[in-house]
Design an enzyme around this catalytic site. Structure first.
Site, PDB file in Angstrom:
ATOM      1  CE  LYS A 130      -2.061   1.678   3.649  1.00  0.00           C
ATOM      2  NZ  LYS A 130      -2.941   1.902   4.808  1.00  0.00           N
ATOM      3  CG  ASP A 148      -7.613   3.133   2.823  1.00  0.00           C
ATOM      4  OD1 ASP A 148      -8.535   2.869   2.016  1.00  0.00           O
ATOM      5  OD2 ASP A 148      -7.518   4.231   3.392  1.00  0.00           O
TER       6      ASP A 148
END
Length: 220
Positions: A130, A148
């Site tokens: 991420k 997320d």
């Protein structure tokens, strides 16, 4: 993150276009809410943001980046200095160690420059997929999707990008969101999930894509 029991089909192309056209009209140039000055400070800010709010990270990094905005300056500040600067952030001791370690690698292996490949970024301490995708998107303009909890929720609620886990949602965005929206897709989705399509009580009355969204439990 809870995985959906059954994975529905993603929305058809025309509906994807309509949804992202509205998100783009409402926010033509979405940006990360983390403060940074260059690719290095972005890497540090995103690495520090795990299990912390953007506002909390920004407060801590304001002073840190004023004195250490390059890997070498961060090394010169040292572990004690970094630890003191980020002590208001959760897991600050380990994060400070990661910042020093990744700074050392950037100096020794990359001449102080942040690499623009996902694999190289993910080799840095404290940098996961991420974080790497945020850096690729924001710093280097690549259409990378940083998924997320907000994007995971929104991808499944709206069926823009359904998936059983964050990796499936990332692939679903890449596979189904029209190419012209790919660069800003994760920013539109995270901001919409953070402020409108919230977890416990989505603010459907303020949603610009309400009539296009298949989510059945809409609020007034």
């Amino acid at each position: 993150m809870a995985k959906p029991a059954r994975l529905p089909d993603p929305l058809p192309f025309a509906q994807q276009v309509a949804i992202f056209s509205r998100l783009a009209e409402a926010n033509p140039e979405p940006e990360t809410e983390l403060h940074f000055t260059n690719p290095f400070t972005l890497v540090v800010a995103v690495a520090l943001s795990a299990q912390a709010t953007d506002a909390g990270v920004n407060k801590a990094t304001r002073g840190l980046f004023a004195v250490a905005d390059t890997p070498q300056k961060m090394l010169d500040l040292g572990l004690e200095g970094v630890t003191e600067a980020v002590k208001t952030i959760g897991l600050f001791r380990q994060k400070a160690k990661n910042v020093i370690a990744l700074s050392r690698i950037l100096v020794e292996d990359y001449a102080g420059e942040v690499p623009d490949s996902r694999a190289a970024l993910m080799s840095l301490p404290g940098v996961g997929r991420k974080t790497a995708n945020v850096v690729l998107s924001v710093a280097f303009g690549q259409p990378a999707q940083a998924v997320d909890t907000h994007i995971f929720r929104l991808g499944n609620r709206t069926r823009v990008a359904p998936g059983r886990d964050v990796d499936e949602v990332e692939r679903a965005i890449e596979d189904n969101v029209p190419a012209r929206f790919q660069h800003h897709a994760h920013h539109w989705l995270i901001l919409h999930g953070r402020y409108i399509c919230q977890a416990r009580r989505p603010r459907c009355g303020l949603c610009v894509i309400r009539d296009l969204c298949p989510f059945e439990e809409k609020t007034e």
